[in-house]
Structure formats: C-alpha cells, structure tokens
Motif scaffolding. Structure first.
Motif, PDB file in Angstrom:
ATOM      1  N   ILE A 377       0.699  -0.715  -0.072  1.00  0.00           N
ATOM      2  CA  ILE A 377       0.175   0.399  -0.390  1.00  0.00           C
ATOM      3  C   ILE A 377       1.048   1.508   0.164  1.00  0.00           C
ATOM      4  O   ILE A 377      -0.004   2.470  -0.685  1.00  0.00           O
ATOM      5  CB  ILE A 377      -0.803  -0.041   1.056  1.00  0.00           C
ATOM      6  N   LYS A 378       1.746   0.953   0.390  1.00  0.00           N
ATOM      7  CA  LYS A 378       2.846   2.145   0.618  1.00  0.00           C
ATOM      8  C   LYS A 378       3.621   2.214  -0.365  1.00  0.00           C
ATOM      9  O   LYS A 378       4.038   2.980  -0.517  1.00  0.00           O
ATOM     10  CB  LYS A 378       3.383   2.123   2.022  1.00  0.00           C
ATOM     11  N   ASP A 379       4.108   1.482  -1.464  1.00  0.00           N
ATOM     12  CA  ASP A 379       4.819   1.762  -2.115  1.00  0.00           C
ATOM     13  C   ASP A 379       4.479   2.339  -3.578  1.00  0.00           C
ATOM     14  O   ASP A 379       3.292   1.999  -3.705  1.00  0.00           O
ATOM     15  CB  ASP A 379       5.037  -0.192  -2.778  1.00  0.00           C
ATOM     16  N   GLU A 380       5.276   3.817  -2.962  1.00  0.00           N
ATOM     17  CA  GLU A 380       4.529   4.607  -4.496  1.00  0.00           C
ATOM     18  C   GLU A 380       4.980   4.205  -5.726  1.00  0.00           C
ATOM     19  O   GLU A 380       5.135   4.758  -7.113  1.00  0.00           O
ATOM     20  CB  GLU A 380       5.720   6.290  -4.188  1.00  0.00           C
ATOM     21  N   ASN A 381       5.781   3.310  -5.790  1.00  0.00           N
ATOM     22  CA  ASN A 381       5.935   2.729  -7.645  1.00  0.00           C
ATOM     23  C   ASN A 381       5.269   1.579  -7.768  1.00  0.00           C
ATOM     24  O   ASN A 381       5.244   0.789  -8.898  1.00  0.00           O
ATOM     25  CB  ASN A 381       7.911   1.944  -7.471  1.00  0.00           C
ATOM     26  N   VAL A 382       3.934   1.328  -7.220  1.00  0.00           N
ATOM     27  CA  VAL A 382       2.776   0.892  -7.682  1.00  0.00           C
ATOM     28  C   VAL A 382       1.676   1.253  -8.280  1.00  0.00           C
ATOM     29  O   VAL A 382       1.338   2.344  -6.884  1.00  0.00           O
ATOM     30  CB  VAL A 382       2.851  -0.282  -7.122  1.00  0.00           C
ATOM     31  N   PHE A 383       1.434   1.339  -9.398  1.00  0.00           N
ATOM     32  CA  PHE A 383      -0.427   2.115  -9.765  1.00  0.00           C
ATOM     33  C   PHE A 383      -1.461   1.839  -8.567  1.00  0.00           C
ATOM     34  O   PHE A 383      -1.151   0.487  -8.080  1.00  0.00           O
ATOM     35  CB  PHE A 383       0.100   2.338 -11.451  1.00  0.00           C
ATOM     36  N   PRO A 384      -1.858   2.785  -8.270  1.00  0.00           N
ATOM     37  CA  PRO A 384      -2.678   2.251  -7.255  1.00  0.00           C
ATOM     38  C   PRO A 384      -4.369   1.280  -7.950  1.00  0.00           C
ATOM     39  O   PRO A 384      -4.512  -0.164  -7.587  1.00  0.00           O
ATOM     40  CB  PRO A 384      -3.590   3.449  -7.375  1.00  0.00           C
ATOM     41  N   ALA A 385      -4.373   1.270  -9.415  1.00  0.00           N
ATOM     42  CA  ALA A 385      -5.182   0.397  -9.925  1.00  0.00           C
ATOM     43  C   ALA A 385      -4.233  -1.155 -10.093  1.00  0.00           C
ATOM     44  O   ALA A 385      -4.973  -2.270  -9.583  1.00  0.00           O
ATOM     45  CB  ALA A 385      -4.470   0.191 -11.520  1.00  0.00           C
ATOM     46  N   ASP A 386      -2.928  -1.079  -9.752  1.00  0.00           N
ATOM     47  CA  ASP A 386      -1.892  -2.262  -9.170  1.00  0.00           C
ATOM     48  C   ASP A 386      -2.483  -2.754  -7.935  1.00  0.00           C
ATOM     49  O   ASP A 386      -2.196  -4.275  -7.975  1.00  0.00           O
ATOM     50  CB  ASP A 386      -0.934  -2.298  -9.940  1.00  0.00           C
ATOM     51  N   LEU A 443     -16.789  16.790   3.477  1.00  0.00           N
ATOM     52  CA  LEU A 443     -17.774  16.235   3.346  1.00  0.00           C
ATOM     53  C   LEU A 443     -17.506  14.621   4.110  1.00  0.00           C
ATOM     54  O   LEU A 443     -18.073  13.670   4.302  1.00  0.00           O
ATOM     55  CB  LEU A 443     -18.286  15.178   1.762  1.00  0.00           C
ATOM     56  N   GLY A 444     -16.095  15.480   4.543  1.00  0.00           N
ATOM     57  CA  GLY A 444     -15.425  14.763   5.865  1.00  0.00           C
ATOM     58  C   GLY A 444     -14.410  13.762   5.907  1.00  0.00           C
ATOM     59  O   GLY A 444     -14.266  12.950   6.339  1.00  0.00           O
ATOM     60  N   TYR A 445     -13.929  13.799   4.386  1.00  0.00           N
ATOM     61  CA  TYR A 445     -12.719  13.345   4.038  1.00  0.00           C
ATOM     62  C   TYR A 445     -11.433  14.456   3.631  1.00  0.00           C
ATOM     63  O   TYR A 445     -11.563  14.354   2.594  1.00  0.00           O
ATOM     64  CB  TYR A 445     -13.358  12.162   2.419  1.00  0.00           C
ATOM     65  N   GLU A 446      -9.771  13.385   3.819  1.00  0.00           N
ATOM     66  CA  GLU A 446      -9.459  14.170   2.999  1.00  0.00           C
ATOM     67  C   GLU A 446      -7.950  13.540   2.484  1.00  0.00           C
ATOM     68  O   GLU A 446      -7.914  12.113   2.628  1.00  0.00           O
ATOM     69  CB  GLU A 446      -7.806  14.961   4.691  1.00  0.00           C
ATOM     70  N   ILE A 447      -7.644  13.489   1.081  1.00  0.00           N
ATOM     71  CA  ILE A 447      -6.928  12.805   0.580  1.00  0.00           C
ATOM     72  C   ILE A 447      -5.393  13.779  -0.013  1.00  0.00           C
ATOM     73  O   ILE A 447      -5.315  15.022   0.077  1.00  0.00           O
ATOM     74  CB  ILE A 447      -8.173  13.044  -1.093  1.00  0.00           C
ATOM     75  N   LYS A 448      -4.733  13.191   0.294  1.00  0.00           N
ATOM     76  CA  LYS A 448      -3.366  13.181   0.497  1.00  0.00           C
ATOM     77  C   LYS A 448      -2.750  12.419  -1.034  1.00  0.00           C
ATOM     78  O   LYS A 448      -2.671  10.891  -1.209  1.00  0.00           O
ATOM     79  CB  LYS A 448      -2.268  12.975   1.791  1.00  0.00           C
ATOM     80  N   ASP A 449      -2.121  13.462  -1.735  1.00  0.00           N
ATOM     81  CA  ASP A 449      -1.394  12.663  -3.199  1.00  0.00           C
ATOM     82  C   ASP A 449       0.059  12.676  -3.042  1.00  0.00           C
ATOM     83  O   ASP A 449       0.903  12.868  -1.768  1.00  0.00           O
ATOM     84  CB  ASP A 449      -1.198  13.578  -4.101  1.00  0.00           C
ATOM     85  N   SER A 450       0.604  10.929  -2.989  1.00  0.00           N
ATOM     86  CA  SER A 450       1.922  10.638  -3.696  1.00  0.00           C
ATOM     87  C   SER A 450       2.278  10.897  -4.478  1.00  0.00           C
ATOM     88  O   SER A 450       1.272  10.288  -5.880  1.00  0.00           O
ATOM     89  CB  SER A 450       1.870   9.914  -2.647  1.00  0.00           C
ATOM     90  N   SER A 451       3.437  10.110  -4.844  1.00  0.00           N
ATOM     91  CA  SER A 451       3.847   9.713  -6.403  1.00  0.00           C
ATOM     92  C   SER A 451       3.388   8.767  -6.572  1.00  0.00           C
ATOM     93  O   SER A 451       3.037   8.090  -8.045  1.00  0.00           O
ATOM     94  CB  SER A 451       5.180   9.941  -6.399  1.00  0.00           C
ATOM     95  N   GLY A 452       3.026   8.018  -6.188  1.00  0.00           N
ATOM     96  CA  GLY A 452       2.338   6.551  -6.294  1.00  0.00           C
ATOM     97  C   GLY A 452       0.909   6.180  -6.602  1.00  0.00           C
ATOM     98  O   GLY A 452       0.374   5.660  -6.913  1.00  0.00           O
ATOM     99  N   GLY A 453      -0.136   8.001  -5.572  1.00  0.00           N
ATOM    100  CA  GLY A 453      -0.907   7.477  -5.897  1.00  0.00           C
ATOM    101  C   GLY A 453      -1.747   8.565  -5.062  1.00  0.00           C
ATOM    102  O   GLY A 453      -1.069   9.315  -4.681  1.00  0.00           O
TER     103      GLY A 453
END
Ligand SMILES: [Zn+2]
Length: 459
Positions: A377-386, A443-453
């Motif tokens: 989950i933490k691996d920034e080199n893996v695409f979210p869909a993968d 709406l109560g959610y936060e989203i944080k970007d990183s290079s892997g997703g």
C-alpha cells in the motif's frame, strides 16, 4: 509450490506434499453442537480456513471434510463427566430422546455455520453429523475387537493401550503426559489410566449395537469418518491444541491398530488457545463470549479474523477489547485506502505476489503477509489500480472481504469525486482538482497525494 507446515507429530516444520499428488485430503475436527461456539473455539476454524485457502492458492486441489459431533462427547474429553449433548438437552428443558438430541444439534450447527460465514470461513466440502455414521463406528470397533485391542467393562468397550508400544505419538511417546486420563480416574475397571472408551453403554438413550445400547466414543467417530471419506491414510488433520493430548492421540492409535497402516495421518496441525485475562477461554469457564457480542459492541466481526491473522496460529493470543478495537481501526484504514485506489483493477504485482505466497507457504505466516500488504500500500512505485489487483489476489487467502467493499466505508458520492479529481489532475486542471478536494473535505474526507497514488482518510 514449496509448502512447509509445522507437524505436531514430529515437532518440526516439514516440507509438505500430498500422498496423492492430485489432491490433498484433510480432516478437520468440528464442534460439539450442544451450545453456541465462543470466539476461542472459532480460532481453530479461521486457522483451518487460512490453511485450506493457502493450499488452493499454491495450486493444489483439496478435499476437506469436517465432522459435527452430535453425541458421545463427555465434558472431560476423556471418559468421565457428563455427556455434552445430554447436558444441552437438560439445560433447555427438553426430554432425553435421540430425536430431540438431533434437533438440538441441528439448531447449534446452523448457528455455527452462521459464525463461519460471518468470519469469511469458506465451508468445507462436507460437514457430516457423527450420528449418521454409527454403522462405520461399530465396524471399526469390531475390527479392533477381532485384533484383540479391546476389553469390556460394566460401562463400555475400551481400548487397551498396553497392547501398543507407541501410544502418545503426538507427544513423542511421553506416556505419562496424559494428565486428563490420570486425573479423572474414577473408572476403576480400566486397566490403564489412558485406556479410552470405544463404545459407552447407555440404557436410557442411545443406538443399538452388537455390544449393547449406547453411544460410540467421541474419538472413534473421527477415525471412522476420516477413513470413510478420506481413506485409511491421508494428508492433514487439524484441530485446536486442546484436542491433541486425548482426542487426536486416541484417534491415531485406534485407526492405526484397526487398519494396520501407519501413519494414519501425515501432518497433524493444531492452533493455539485464545486466552482472556490470562486464562483459556472455554465453555466450562465463565469467561467466554459469542461472536455476536462483537456486533453488539458495534465492532465488525471480521476485525476478529483480522486480529487473529496478526499472530501465528501457533501463538497463544490474549484477547482484550482494546486490542480488538485497535485491529478494527487498522482494518478500516485498510478498507479506506483500498477504496481510495479508485475503481479500476489493474494487474497483479508479481514481485509482491511471489513474496506473499512464500510467506503463506512458510507455515502460514500471516503476520508477515499482513506487513507485506501494508508495504504494498505504501509502495510509491506501484500504480493504485495494480495495488488493488494485488490486494484482491492476497484476499483469496486473507479473506478480509475487500472484493465486496464498495460504498460500505466510503460513499458513492466520494468515490465519484475521487474519480473526477483524478481526471482533472490528468488534464492538469489543478483549479478543478482543488475544488473537488475541498468538496471532499467538507464531506469529511481528506485526500493526500503521493507519487504512487493517493491516500484517503476520514477526517
Ligand atoms: Zn475429532
């Protein structure tokens, strides 16, 4: 495939391969259905479920069967104390008849199956009531009689352990270990303290047999059903560790003596206890509770499965509510992260899959498999869909229910916003992407970007 399991019989982790390369044959000792199961009992079935799923994940076919004990199991696990089913009937104010006994068994079997379903335990290929196989029990006892391993007392037919040299194979032949047998020696007619009943007479209630009316011993039912459904020798036998000293020990000796074939089972695998407040959770103690208690406390019962997987099945775990609540928070976080990866399912990351398989095949190392899941989950080199595809693949074994997660944790509206925001970012429309992020915040959610997703959390 390179499966390794800890074998109680040899006290070593051994390479596993099935006797018949086409199919693994496994027997699981099921519950005695005179009452609800408590969460400590259920650990043995979560363990067996992980074992079955791992065997299939490794590419092997599996036949697993489970008995449902609906007669003949005494409260001591040996040959003394009350009959558990009788105890159940008395507790519920029912008349002592075989028909009522069966009805009681059917009621608690359904409750047991509900618990398994709730914990995502896949049902075995066959669950059979022991009382449907009395004929097989009788035949097995007769075989032992013919071979001179038995004797008769005023209350039953017993197995004479002095006729064998290797009684107690599961504890490396240390015969005096059988505290259960030694402690409860009220039955002075037994020749040796560890001798056990193959058939117990009962004038009031029971089945007819050439020995007299009564019930088969609890141990004989598992030998008879194992042999019937899986053959005289098979691959794996599972159960809780409490079954090792008496029940499984006796299953081994009577099966091997009856068939003349050794070993009865190649791998004996046992899961450890769930302690509560430092003591074993048991029906006979006042410290047990049912799975439904979790829902009453607003805890998703699958959190209990998740919590169990954090430890090796061979480690004793100490249950407390704080630990379970901690597990539930971690699991919710996993769910949220998973949903946050969007709706596209990509391809499985083979590097992770390989490791996952390796950990599970190493005596079901679920703690390592779970930490691998977090690393993925933490691996920034893996695409979210993968990531999503790989998590779904892991879940074939973990059984945490990722597949059916949709709006349960995050609403459809949020998922739509996430997808719109992804689209905006792809088009480099950062103004729109920021607006969508603010909307999600409101709406109560936060989203944080990183290079892997990205990660999504409830605020
Ligand atoms: Zn059994």
């Amino acid at each position: 495939m390179s499966l390794k399991f800890y074998n109680t019989l040899t006290r070593e982790k051994e390479d596993f391969s099935p006797i018949d390369p086409k199919k693994v044959r496994m027997y699981t000792c099921g519950p005695t259905v005179y009452n609800y199961a408590h969460i400590g009992n259920l650990r043995a079935y979560v363990f067996t479920d992980i074992l079955c799923r791992t065997i299939r994940y490794s590419g092997l076919k599996l036949k697993q069967i489970m008995n449902i004990t609906d007669m003949g199991h005494l409260t001591s696990d040996a040959d003394s104390g009350e009959d558990k089913m009788t105890k159940g009937l008395l507790r519920e104010g029912k008349e002592l008849t075989l028909k009522n006994m069966r009805a009681l068994a059917e009621f608690y079997t359904e409750k047991f199956k509900d618990d398994l379903r709730t914990l995502n335990v896949e049902m075995s290929d066959g669950m059979y009531f022991a009382s449907d196989y009395i004929k097989e029990d009788i035949e097995l006892v007769q075989k032992l009689e013919q071979k001179n391993f038995t004797y008769r007392t005023s209350d039953g037919i017993y197995f004479d352990i002095s006729k064998v040299s290797d009684y107690g194979a599961l504890w490396s032949g240390k015969r005096n270990w059988n505290k259960e047998g030694a402690r409860v020696e009220e039955n002075s007619e037994k020749k040796n303290p560890e001798d056990f009943a193959l058939w117990k007479f009962n004038k009031k209630i029971g089945f007819e047999s050439p020995f007299g009316k009564g019930f088969p011993g609890w141990h004989i039912e598992c030998s008879a059903m194992g042999i019937k459904f899986l053959g005289e020798q098979f691959d794996i036998h599972t159960g809780g560790i409490d079954l090792m000293t008496t029940h499984h020990t006796n299953e081994i000796v009577q099966s091997e003596c009856a068939t003349g074939k050794k070993p009865f089972v190649k791998f004996w695998m046992h899961s450890e206890f769930v302690d509560i407040g430092g003591a074993k959770m048991a029906k006979s103690e006042d410290n047990f509770f049912k799975l439904s208690k979790l829902s009453e406390k607003n805890i998703n019962p699958i959190s209990y499965r998740f919590w169990l997987l954090m430890a090796s099945y061979r480690t004793k775990v100490n249950f407390n509510w704080e630990a379970l609540e901690g597990a539930e928070i971690a699991l919710k976080r996993l769910y949220n992260l998973y949903i946050g990866f969007g709706s596209t399912v990509g391809k499985i990351e083979l590097k992770y899959q390989q490791k996952f398989k390796e950990y599970l095949e190493d005596d079901l190392d679920t703690p390592r498999a779970l930490s691998l899941l977090w690393n993925l989950i933490k691996d920034e080199n893996v695409f979210p869909a993968d990531k999503k595809a790989t998590i779904l693949d892991f879940d074939k074994v973990l059984g945490l229910g990722f597949k059916n997660l949709k709006e349960e944790i995050i609403s459809k509206e949020i998922i739509k916003l996430i997808e719109e925001r992804e689209e905006a970012r792809k088009n480099k429309d950062f103004k729109k992407s920021d607006e969508l992020r603010d909307k999600m915040n409101s709406l109560g959610y936060e989203i944080k970007d990183s290079s892997g997703g990205y990660k999504i959390n409830k605020i």
